[in-house]
Design a protein around this motif. Structure first.
Motif, PDB file in Angstrom:
ATOM      1  N   UNK A  52      22.592  13.856 -22.357  1.00 39.98           N
ATOM      2  CA  UNK A  52      22.850  15.199 -21.848  1.00 39.98           C
ATOM      3  C   UNK A  52      22.929  16.174 -23.022  1.00 39.98           C
ATOM      4  N   UNK A  53      22.223  17.301 -22.931  1.00 36.87           N
ATOM      5  CA  UNK A  53      22.086  18.214 -24.065  1.00 36.87           C
ATOM      6  C   UNK A  53      23.186  19.268 -24.170  1.00 36.87           C
ATOM      7  N   UNK A  54      23.909  19.547 -23.108  1.00 38.70           N
ATOM      8  CA  UNK A  54      24.966  20.563 -23.156  1.00 38.70           C
ATOM      9  C   UNK A  54      26.165  20.028 -23.948  1.00 38.70           C
ATOM     10  N   UNK A  55      26.996  20.955 -24.418  1.00 39.84           N
ATOM     11  CA  UNK A  55      28.180  20.574 -25.185  1.00 39.84           C
ATOM     12  C   UNK A  55      29.103  19.689 -24.365  1.00 39.84           C
ATOM     13  N   UNK A  56      29.633  18.673 -24.998  1.00 42.59           N
ATOM     14  CA  UNK A  56      30.525  17.745 -24.304  1.00 42.59           C
ATOM     15  C   UNK A  56      31.811  18.444 -23.843  1.00 42.59           C
ATOM     16  N   UNK A  57      32.228  19.497 -24.572  1.00 42.02           N
ATOM     17  CA  UNK A  57      33.458  20.196 -24.175  1.00 42.02           C
ATOM     18  C   UNK A  57      33.265  21.016 -22.901  1.00 42.02           C
ATOM     19  N   UNK A  58      32.059  21.086 -22.395  1.00 47.56           N
ATOM     20  CA  UNK A  58      31.782  21.784 -21.138  1.00 47.56           C
ATOM     21  C   UNK A  58      31.649  20.799 -19.975  1.00 47.56           C
ATOM     22  N   UNK A  59      32.078  19.569 -20.223  1.00 48.50           N
ATOM     23  CA  UNK A  59      32.056  18.551 -19.182  1.00 48.50           C
ATOM     24  C   UNK A  59      33.455  18.359 -18.632  1.00 48.50           C
ATOM     25  N   UNK A  60      33.515  18.081 -17.362  1.00 45.92           N
ATOM     26  CA  UNK A  60      34.798  17.867 -16.696  1.00 45.92           C
ATOM     27  C   UNK A  60      34.698  16.592 -15.864  1.00 45.92           C
ATOM     28  N   UNK A  61      35.772  15.860 -15.811  1.00 51.19           N
ATOM     29  CA  UNK A  61      35.858  14.689 -14.949  1.00 51.19           C
ATOM     30  C   UNK A  61      36.336  15.175 -13.591  1.00 51.19           C
ATOM     31  N   UNK A  62      35.498  15.002 -12.581  1.00 53.37           N
ATOM     32  CA  UNK A  62      35.857  15.545 -11.274  1.00 53.37           C
ATOM     33  C   UNK A  62      35.256  14.727 -10.144  1.00 53.37           C
ATOM     34  N   UNK A  63      35.669  15.058  -8.961  1.00 51.94           N
ATOM     35  CA  UNK A  63      35.126  14.496  -7.735  1.00 51.94           C
ATOM     36  C   UNK A  63      34.203  15.554  -7.122  1.00 51.94           C
ATOM     37  N   UNK A  64      33.123  15.167  -6.485  1.00 48.57           N
ATOM     38  CA  UNK A  64      32.210  16.159  -5.891  1.00 48.57           C
ATOM     39  C   UNK A  64      32.888  17.168  -4.955  1.00 48.57           C
TER      40      UNK A  64
END
Length: 150
Positions: A22-34
């Protein structure tokens, strides 16, 4: 009841299946449920980046036939004030060391059916999304910037 969480990118608005590709910054990722993606996107747009947004439907006490739904949205920025104003019923700011650490929802009612409890969570999410839609994005971001300087 086990809830399935996944990494979600708040920039490209998609679930991440392989974080190394994945090319986007890792700090823009969130652990979530759909189910909570709409809330995650709205908070991100307001400048309140969540790092985790999960819901659970837990058994109450020793009774395995009573379920209690809850939601926890952990924020990346810990604020010293209630940036969203008064939250809807059931929602609260959770504080740690004088700063808002998360937004939590705890249902005051228990349910006898796990599916009924999950349907209630979906209604709560829809209502909270509508609440977040009433917040002014530019004003919220400006307030956060001003408060960070003070």
């Amino acid at each position: 009841m086990v809830v399935e969480t996944k990494s979600y990118c708040m920039i490209c608005k998609q679930a991440i299946t392989n974080s190394t590709e994945h090319e986007c910054q890792i700090k823009r990722q969130v652990l979530t449920d759909p189910i909570l993606v709409g809330i995650v996107d709205r908070l991100y747009n307001l400048g309140l980046e969540p790092v985790m947004a999960i819901y659970s439907v837990n058994s109450v006490g020793t009774a395995s036939d009573m379920y209690h739904p809850s939601i926890v949205i952990q924020l990346s920025k810990h604020l010293k004030y209630k940036i969203l104003g008064e939250l809807p019923a059931g929602w609260k700011y959770c504080w740690n060391d004088g700063k808002v650490f998360s937004l939590d929802y705890n249902d005051s009612q228990s349910y006898t059916d796990a599916e009924e409890s999950e349907e209630h969570i979906k209604e709560v999410v829809k209502d909270f999304e509508a609440f977040l839609d009433t917040r002014d994005v530019e004003s919220t971001k400006a307030l956060m910037l001003l408060m960070a300087c003070g």
